[in-house]
Write an enzyme that holds these catalytic residues in place. Structure first.
Site, PDB file in Angstrom:
ATOM      1  N   ARG A  58     116.180  28.638 -14.469  1.00  0.00           N
ATOM      2  CA  ARG A  58     114.743  28.398 -14.260  1.00  0.00           C
ATOM      3  C   ARG A  58     114.339  28.724 -12.825  1.00  0.00           C
ATOM      4  O   ARG A  58     113.170  29.008 -12.562  1.00  0.00           O
ATOM      5  CB  ARG A  58     114.408  26.924 -14.532  1.00  0.00           C
ATOM      6  N   CYS A 107     110.716  13.878 -16.541  1.00  0.00           N
ATOM      7  CA  CYS A 107     111.805  14.848 -16.581  1.00  0.00           C
ATOM      8  C   CYS A 107     112.999  14.198 -15.904  1.00  0.00           C
ATOM      9  O   CYS A 107     112.925  13.045 -15.484  1.00  0.00           O
ATOM     10  CB  CYS A 107     111.413  16.155 -15.911  1.00  0.00           C
ATOM     11  N   LYS A 130     109.573  31.015  -6.676  1.00  0.00           N
ATOM     12  CA  LYS A 130     109.096  30.506  -7.967  1.00  0.00           C
ATOM     13  C   LYS A 130     107.911  29.559  -7.769  1.00  0.00           C
ATOM     14  O   LYS A 130     106.894  29.678  -8.443  1.00  0.00           O
ATOM     15  CB  LYS A 130     110.234  29.762  -8.671  1.00  0.00           C
ATOM     16  N   ASN A 131     108.053  28.599  -6.854  1.00  0.00           N
ATOM     17  CA  ASN A 131     107.021  27.570  -6.714  1.00  0.00           C
ATOM     18  C   ASN A 131     105.730  28.100  -6.103  1.00  0.00           C
ATOM     19  O   ASN A 131     104.702  27.442  -6.166  1.00  0.00           O
ATOM     20  CB  ASN A 131     107.546  26.387  -5.890  1.00  0.00           C
ATOM     21  N   ARG A 183     107.089  22.206 -16.154  1.00  0.00           N
ATOM     22  CA  ARG A 183     106.097  21.238 -15.707  1.00  0.00           C
ATOM     23  C   ARG A 183     104.936  21.885 -14.960  1.00  0.00           C
ATOM     24  O   ARG A 183     103.806  21.416 -15.001  1.00  0.00           O
ATOM     25  CB  ARG A 183     106.810  20.245 -14.798  1.00  0.00           C
ATOM     26  N   ASP A 222     113.867  19.483  -2.716  1.00  0.00           N
ATOM     27  CA  ASP A 222     114.521  20.516  -3.531  1.00  0.00           C
ATOM     28  C   ASP A 222     115.815  21.037  -2.895  1.00  0.00           C
ATOM     29  O   ASP A 222     116.513  21.856  -3.513  1.00  0.00           O
ATOM     30  CB  ASP A 222     113.554  21.691  -3.771  1.00  0.00           C
ATOM     31  N   ARG A 270     107.218  11.422 -12.769  1.00  0.00           N
ATOM     32  CA  ARG A 270     106.314  12.519 -12.441  1.00  0.00           C
ATOM     33  C   ARG A 270     104.905  12.427 -13.048  1.00  0.00           C
ATOM     34  O   ARG A 270     104.519  13.226 -13.915  1.00  0.00           O
ATOM     35  CB  ARG A 270     106.964  13.860 -12.805  1.00  0.00           C
ATOM     36  N   PRO A 271     104.122  11.465 -12.585  1.00  0.00           N
ATOM     37  CA  PRO A 271     102.753  11.324 -13.088  1.00  0.00           C
ATOM     38  C   PRO A 271     101.832  12.443 -12.573  1.00  0.00           C
ATOM     39  O   PRO A 271     102.204  13.184 -11.659  1.00  0.00           O
ATOM     40  CB  PRO A 271     102.303   9.982 -12.487  1.00  0.00           C
TER      41      PRO A 271
HETATM   42  C1  UD1 Z   1     106.439  20.476  -6.590  1.00  0.00           C
HETATM   43  C2  UD1 Z   1     107.564  21.458  -6.800  1.00  0.00           C
HETATM   44  C3  UD1 Z   1     108.907  20.737  -6.889  1.00  0.00           C
HETATM   45  C4  UD1 Z   1     109.099  19.837  -5.667  1.00  0.00           C
HETATM   46  C5  UD1 Z   1     107.900  18.926  -5.476  1.00  0.00           C
HETATM   47  C6  UD1 Z   1     107.973  18.116  -4.193  1.00  0.00           C
HETATM   48  C7  UD1 Z   1     106.526  23.252  -8.065  1.00  0.00           C
HETATM   49  C8  UD1 Z   1     106.448  24.009  -9.328  1.00  0.00           C
HETATM   50  N1  UD1 Z   1     107.327  22.196  -8.046  1.00  0.00           N
HETATM   51  O1  UD1 Z   1     106.375  19.639  -7.747  1.00  0.00           O
HETATM   52  O2  UD1 Z   1     109.942  21.716  -6.959  1.00  0.00           O
HETATM   53  O3  UD1 Z   1     110.259  19.054  -5.841  1.00  0.00           O
HETATM   54  O4  UD1 Z   1     106.682  19.706  -5.420  1.00  0.00           O
HETATM   55  O5  UD1 Z   1     108.116  18.946  -3.103  1.00  0.00           O
HETATM   56  O6  UD1 Z   1     105.907  23.615  -7.087  1.00  0.00           O
HETATM   57  N2  UD1 Z   1     102.976  12.074  -7.686  1.00  0.00           N
HETATM   58  C9  UD1 Z   1     102.153  11.038  -8.043  1.00  0.00           C
HETATM   59  N3  UD1 Z   1     100.982  11.343  -8.716  1.00  0.00           N
HETATM   60  C10 UD1 Z   1     100.630  12.631  -8.992  1.00  0.00           C
HETATM   61  C11 UD1 Z   1     101.479  13.670  -8.618  1.00  0.00           C
HETATM   62  C12 UD1 Z   1     102.644  13.362  -7.948  1.00  0.00           C
HETATM   63  O7  UD1 Z   1     102.433   9.867  -7.790  1.00  0.00           O
HETATM   64  O8  UD1 Z   1      99.557  12.834  -9.589  1.00  0.00           O
HETATM   65  C13 UD1 Z   1     104.245  11.772  -6.974  1.00  0.00           C
HETATM   66  C14 UD1 Z   1     105.466  12.359  -7.671  1.00  0.00           C
HETATM   67  O9  UD1 Z   1     105.964  11.479  -8.666  1.00  0.00           O
HETATM   68  C15 UD1 Z   1     106.414  12.518  -6.509  1.00  0.00           C
HETATM   69  C16 UD1 Z   1     105.494  12.920  -5.365  1.00  0.00           C
HETATM   70  O10 UD1 Z   1     104.203  12.465  -5.742  1.00  0.00           O
HETATM   71  O11 UD1 Z   1     107.030  11.277  -6.194  1.00  0.00           O
HETATM   72  C17 UD1 Z   1     105.440  14.413  -5.088  1.00  0.00           C
HETATM   73  O12 UD1 Z   1     105.191  15.114  -6.307  1.00  0.00           O
HETATM   74  P1  UD1 Z   1     104.434  16.526  -6.346  1.00  0.00           P
HETATM   75  O13 UD1 Z   1     104.243  17.034  -4.963  1.00  0.00           O
HETATM   76  O14 UD1 Z   1     103.226  16.391  -7.206  1.00  0.00           O
HETATM   77  O15 UD1 Z   1     105.483  17.450  -7.091  1.00  0.00           O
HETATM   78  P2  UD1 Z   1     105.099  18.713  -7.965  1.00  0.00           P
HETATM   79  O16 UD1 Z   1     103.895  19.340  -7.396  1.00  0.00           O
HETATM   80  O17 UD1 Z   1     105.086  18.353  -9.405  1.00  0.00           O
END
Ligand code: UD1
Length: 440
Positions: A411, A120, A22-23, A96, A319, A125-126
């Protein structure tokens, strides 16, 4: 809403094929916005999030070919209208990953309006890092009515040096967004502190087939030489390492034996090392490609405790934290699980406690005092992977566990109830209104 009724205590045994990830599939689908030529994907899993992304892409003028309905796992996407740029909140809030249309829209159409995803169940999740990266490429970004409104400069995005590290490491979807945007920018882009996840490598592989010039995907430093246009491509989605890991933990928690086909064992080193340290056997039994191997899981005589810390790849994946935590509830001794990616991601802890687990949480750390057995209970799923952890606990528990709100599971897992039943588990999907009637 559906629920799972699980009668625990059966050892899993049998064979399972790991589906497409999925990811990986979600950003691959979004990459179709980067070209007017067709993008054909294979091994796309049939999941709610994939259907939401299909709907979102259709709303953005990039529909899926109707013929795909007769060919499971195949998806052909082609842009037919480039004037549509609004990813609405109603879709982005349910999934998301909808945010990963931002980079491709901006790069190809010069502008994008994408609803801010909001928080969420697993935390705030910023997306500040996504926005910072796109701004470095020259985009002007404003917030309007809860939407991110992004505009590329006259003449398009420009290559830049970008640092994508944040307080919890890099960002996976942020890296996907910036990588996609950089493929069509003028000049060279250097992404430093890029996410190293295998899903980024898969995305770079598709983009390269489309004509992008990318070096270093899978390392923290990715170099992109912008090109004028991208073309058609065909690509098979990598297998789902989290699905594979979940079934490995399911076998381990029930003391079962499992053969996995199409298993990305190379992307599961952290989990494998952890499983081996608790006494579970993980053996590669065949397959030339370590991303599509045959793997055999054999039971531990006694589950030993472990120290697990989630980290960005190649560390232990967040995950799989809930599934591992559920398993460690039954270990012979005290374990410690620390969450370093999403420090609030412990909604399953209170539910597991209702099943007899002995858990003590201090901030991002949970101490688990192993118990000889869990007892079934009605529990509530709150997010995708927490739900998986509860299902695993239910498989090992005495008596009946009812996991409500399994739409979260749908999902990310293709009919998990059927897969588990095929391995000998007693799992039935019911409409939870029927449960209410039984309760009364
Ligand atoms: C993706 C995965 C999710 C997985 C996560 C971490 C998908 C669809 N989802 O989510 O299943 O749990 O990676 O492996 O691929 N952060 C910030 N600023 C940002 C973005 C992120 O501070 O702009 C923080 C987040 O709050 C979190 C960390 O960085 O603490 C990692 O998040 P991120 O890698 O962005 O997760 P996703 O890509 O949303």
């Amino acid at each position: 809403m559906d629920a799972f009724v699980i009668k625990g205590g059966r050892r899993l045994s049998g064979r399972i094929r790991v589906g497409g990830a999925k990811n990986a599939a979600l950003p691959l689908m979004a990459a179709a916005l980067l070209t007017d030529e067709p993008i054909v994907l294979h091994d796309v899993p049939d999941l709610t999030d994939i259907r939401s992304m299909t709907r979102l892409l259709a709303e953005l003028g990039c529909p899926r070919d109707d013929e795909d309905a007769e060919r499971p796992g195949r998806m052909r996407l082609r842009t037919i209208d480039r004037s549509l740029i609004h990813a609405r909140y109603s879709l982005v809030s349910t999934m998301r990953a909808g945010v990963c249309v931002l980079g491709p829209l901006l790069a190809r159409r010069g502008r994008a309006r994408v609803a801010m995803p909001g928080g969420c169940a697993i935390g705030q999740r910023p997306i500040d890092l996504h926005l910072r990266g796109l701004e470095a490429l020259g985009a002007r970004i404003e917030l309007e009515g809860g939407d991110v409104v992004a505009q590329a400069p006259h003449g398009g995005l420009r290559g830049a040096r970008i640092f994508l590290g944040g307080p919890f490491g890099s960002t996976v979807l942020g890296t996907a967004n910036v990588l996609c945007a950089a493929t069509l920018a003028t000049g060279t882009t250097l992404i430093e502190s890029a996410a190293c996840e295998p899903e980024i490598v898969d995305l770079a592989a598709l983009l390269s087939k489309m004509g992008a010039r990318i070096n270093g995907a899978g390392s923290p430093r990715i170099l992109v030489e912008g090109v004028d246009a991208l073309g058609p491509a065909e690509h098979r989605v990598m297998p789902d390492r989290i699905e594979a890991g979940t079934y490995m933990c399911a076998a381990a928690i029930t003391g079962g034996e499992l053969a996995l086909e199409n298993c990305p064992v190379d992307a599961l080193m952290a989990l494998n090392s952890c499983l081996e340290s608790v006494g579970v056997g993980v053996q590669t039994t065949g397959g030339d490609d370590p991303m599509r191997a045959r793997v055999r899981i054999t039971p531990a005589r006694t589950l030993r405790p472990a120290m697990v810390t989630t980290q960005p790849y190649p560390g232990f994946p967040t995950d799989l934290q809930a599934q591992m935590l559920a398993m460690l509830c039954l270990a012979d001794g005290n374990s410690v699980v620390t969450e370093k990616v999403f420090p609030e991601r412990f909604l399953h802890v209170a539910e597991l406690t209702r099943m007899g687990a002995r858990l003590y949480r201090q901030g991002p750390t949970v101490v688990i005092s192993g118990v000889p057995g869990l007892v079934g209970a009605p529990v509530m799923a709150s997010d995708l992977r927490a739900s998986a952890g509860l299902v695993l606990a239910g498989l090992a528990a005495r008596e009946t566990t009812i996991v409500r709100r399994v739409y979260h599971l749908d999902r990310g897992y293709q009919r998990m109830d059927r897969s588990l039943a095929s391995l000998g588990a007693d799992v039935v999907r019911v409409d939870d209104r029927d449960l209410d009637r039984i309760d009364e």
